[in-house]
Scaffold this motif. Structure first.
Motif, PDB file in Angstrom:
ATOM      1  N   ALA A 150      -6.567   1.798  10.942  1.00  0.00           N
ATOM      2  CA  ALA A 150      -6.299   1.878   9.510  1.00  0.00           C
ATOM      3  C   ALA A 150      -5.701   3.242   9.183  1.00  0.00           C
ATOM      4  CB  ALA A 150      -7.577   1.637   8.713  1.00  0.00           C
ATOM      5  N   GLU A 151      -6.121   4.269   9.927  1.00  0.00           N
ATOM      6  CA  GLU A 151      -5.599   5.616   9.705  1.00  0.00           C
ATOM      7  C   GLU A 151      -4.080   5.648   9.836  1.00  0.00           C
ATOM      8  OE1 GLU A 151      -6.320   8.638  12.736  1.00  0.00           O
ATOM      9  OE2 GLU A 151      -6.733  10.075  11.132  1.00  0.00           O
ATOM     10  N   ALA A 152      -3.539   4.921  10.809  1.00  0.00           N
ATOM     11  CA  ALA A 152      -2.082   4.880  11.003  1.00  0.00           C
ATOM     12  C   ALA A 152      -1.397   4.336   9.750  1.00  0.00           C
ATOM     13  CB  ALA A 152      -1.726   4.026  12.210  1.00  0.00           C
ATOM     14  N   LEU A 153      -1.975   3.301   9.155  1.00  0.00           N
ATOM     15  CA  LEU A 153      -1.400   2.744   7.928  1.00  0.00           C
ATOM     16  C   LEU A 153      -1.592   3.687   6.751  1.00  0.00           C
ATOM     17  CD1 LEU A 153      -2.227  -1.083   8.056  1.00  0.00           C
ATOM     18  CD2 LEU A 153      -0.076   0.072   8.544  1.00  0.00           C
ATOM     19  N   TYR A 154      -2.755   4.353   6.677  1.00  0.00           N
ATOM     20  CA  TYR A 154      -3.007   5.295   5.582  1.00  0.00           C
ATOM     21  C   TYR A 154      -2.002   6.446   5.617  1.00  0.00           C
ATOM     22  CZ  TYR A 154      -7.593   3.038   4.947  1.00  0.00           C
ATOM     23  OH  TYR A 154      -8.600   2.140   4.720  1.00  0.00           O
ATOM     24  N   VAL A 155      -1.683   6.922   6.808  1.00  0.00           N
ATOM     25  CA  VAL A 155      -0.700   8.009   6.948  1.00  0.00           C
ATOM     26  C   VAL A 155       0.659   7.504   6.479  1.00  0.00           C
ATOM     27  CG1 VAL A 155       0.566   9.428   8.618  1.00  0.00           C
ATOM     28  CG2 VAL A 155      -1.919   9.269   8.759  1.00  0.00           C
ATOM     29  N   GLN A 156       1.059   6.318   6.928  1.00  0.00           N
ATOM     30  CA  GLN A 156       2.348   5.751   6.536  1.00  0.00           C
ATOM     31  C   GLN A 156       2.434   5.540   5.032  1.00  0.00           C
ATOM     32  OE1 GLN A 156       4.362   6.170   9.647  1.00  0.00           O
ATOM     33  NE2 GLN A 156       5.321   4.754   8.270  1.00  0.00           N
ATOM     34  N   ALA A 157       1.308   5.167   4.417  1.00  0.00           N
ATOM     35  CA  ALA A 157       1.290   4.888   2.983  1.00  0.00           C
ATOM     36  C   ALA A 157       1.155   6.151   2.141  1.00  0.00           C
ATOM     37  CB  ALA A 157       0.147   3.933   2.655  1.00  0.00           C
ATOM     38  N   GLY A 158       0.949   7.288   2.783  1.00  0.00           N
ATOM     39  CA  GLY A 158       0.810   8.530   2.040  1.00  0.00           C
ATOM     40  C   GLY A 158      -0.592   8.752   1.503  1.00  0.00           C
ATOM     41  N   ILE A 159      -1.555   7.953   1.951  1.00  0.00           N
ATOM     42  CA  ILE A 159      -2.945   8.113   1.513  1.00  0.00           C
ATOM     43  C   ILE A 159      -3.589   9.272   2.270  1.00  0.00           C
ATOM     44  CG2 ILE A 159      -5.223   7.010   1.467  1.00  0.00           C
ATOM     45  CD1 ILE A 159      -3.725   4.325   1.063  1.00  0.00           C
ATOM     46  N   LEU A 160      -3.265   9.394   3.553  1.00  0.00           N
ATOM     47  CA  LEU A 160      -3.755  10.496   4.384  1.00  0.00           C
ATOM     48  C   LEU A 160      -2.571  11.342   4.835  1.00  0.00           C
ATOM     49  CD1 LEU A 160      -6.304   8.902   6.911  1.00  0.00           C
ATOM     50  CD2 LEU A 160      -6.815  10.396   4.996  1.00  0.00           C
ATOM     51  N   ASP A 161      -2.825  12.618   5.034  1.00  0.00           N
ATOM     52  CA  ASP A 161      -1.804  13.476   5.618  1.00  0.00           C
ATOM     53  C   ASP A 161      -1.758  13.226   7.107  1.00  0.00           C
ATOM     54  OD1 ASP A 161      -1.166  14.680   3.204  1.00  0.00           O
ATOM     55  OD2 ASP A 161      -2.661  16.268   3.459  1.00  0.00           O
ATOM     56  N   LEU A 162      -0.587  13.430   7.663  1.00  0.00           N
ATOM     57  CA  LEU A 162      -0.430  13.278   9.103  1.00  0.00           C
ATOM     58  C   LEU A 162      -1.343  14.278   9.787  1.00  0.00           C
ATOM     59  CD1 LEU A 162       1.219  11.812  11.291  1.00  0.00           C
ATOM     60  CD2 LEU A 162       2.811  13.720  11.207  1.00  0.00           C
ATOM     61  N   PRO A 163      -2.174  13.806  10.717  1.00  0.00           N
ATOM     62  CA  PRO A 163      -3.078  14.730  11.396  1.00  0.00           C
ATOM     63  C   PRO A 163      -2.296  15.772  12.183  1.00  0.00           C
ATOM     64  CG  PRO A 163      -3.499  12.445  12.063  1.00  0.00           C
ATOM     65  CD  PRO A 163      -2.301  12.444  11.188  1.00  0.00           C
ATOM     66  N   THR A 164      -2.855  16.963  12.232  1.00  0.00           N
ATOM     67  CA  THR A 164      -2.216  18.010  13.012  1.00  0.00           C
ATOM     68  C   THR A 164      -2.658  17.868  14.449  1.00  0.00           C
ATOM     69  OG1 THR A 164      -4.021  19.518  12.520  1.00  0.00           O
ATOM     70  CG2 THR A 164      -2.097  19.633  11.084  1.00  0.00           C
TER      71      THR A 164
END
Length: 145
Positions: A76-90
């Motif tokens: 789900a994290e991959a989709l959250y990053v794509q959707a702009g909900i989460l920042d791309l992990p460093t």
């Protein structure tokens, strides 16, 4: 009266994010060889709604993204990053390279990132840096002639 330049930019950004996440979901679905109807059933989302998400007409909620991720068997994290909900992990260049690799599935990428991060945490806890880590060398003692 004309509006100042950039007055609609926030709305354009939302539309871009919806389009990007829709395209990403379509790519993941295609690479998993799952039809729109099959994903709709697996994710518990109506077929028309999923189609609208993929076309960028609708921006899904985090809950819907989670259901879609479950149906696609990706994080789900991959989709959250794509959707702009989460920042791309460093993670620096290694993490970036793993995420950019098109030959790996999202699950494989996540497993690699998890292993990589666990090694980094382990070394940090032990106070080791690459320079201070014990070196492994082959036995290079030469036999006397």
């Amino acid at each position: 009266m004309t509006e100042p330049s950039g007055a609609h930019r926030p709305m354009e950004k939302v539309a871009d994010i919806a389009s990007d996440i829709g395209e990403y979901i379509r790519q993941q679905r295609s690479s998993a060889k799952i039809s729109l109807r099959q994903l709709s059933k697996l994710a518990g989302v109506s077929n028309p709604y999923l189609s609208q998400i993929e076309r960028g007409v609708r921006k899904p909620s985090a809950e819907i993204l989670q259901q879609i991720a479950k149906g696609l068997r990706i994080s789900a994290e991959a989709l959250y990053v794509q959707a702009g909900i989460l920042d791309l992990p460093t993670g620096g260049p290694v993490g970036d390279a793993i995420r950019a690799d098109t030959e790996l599935t999202e699950r494989q990428k996540q497993v690699l990132l998890d292993v990589y991060e666990s090694f980094r945490r382990e070394n940090a806890a032990a106070g080791e840096t690459p320079a201070s880590a014990p070196k492994t060398t082959r036995d290079t003692t030469e036999e006397s002639v």
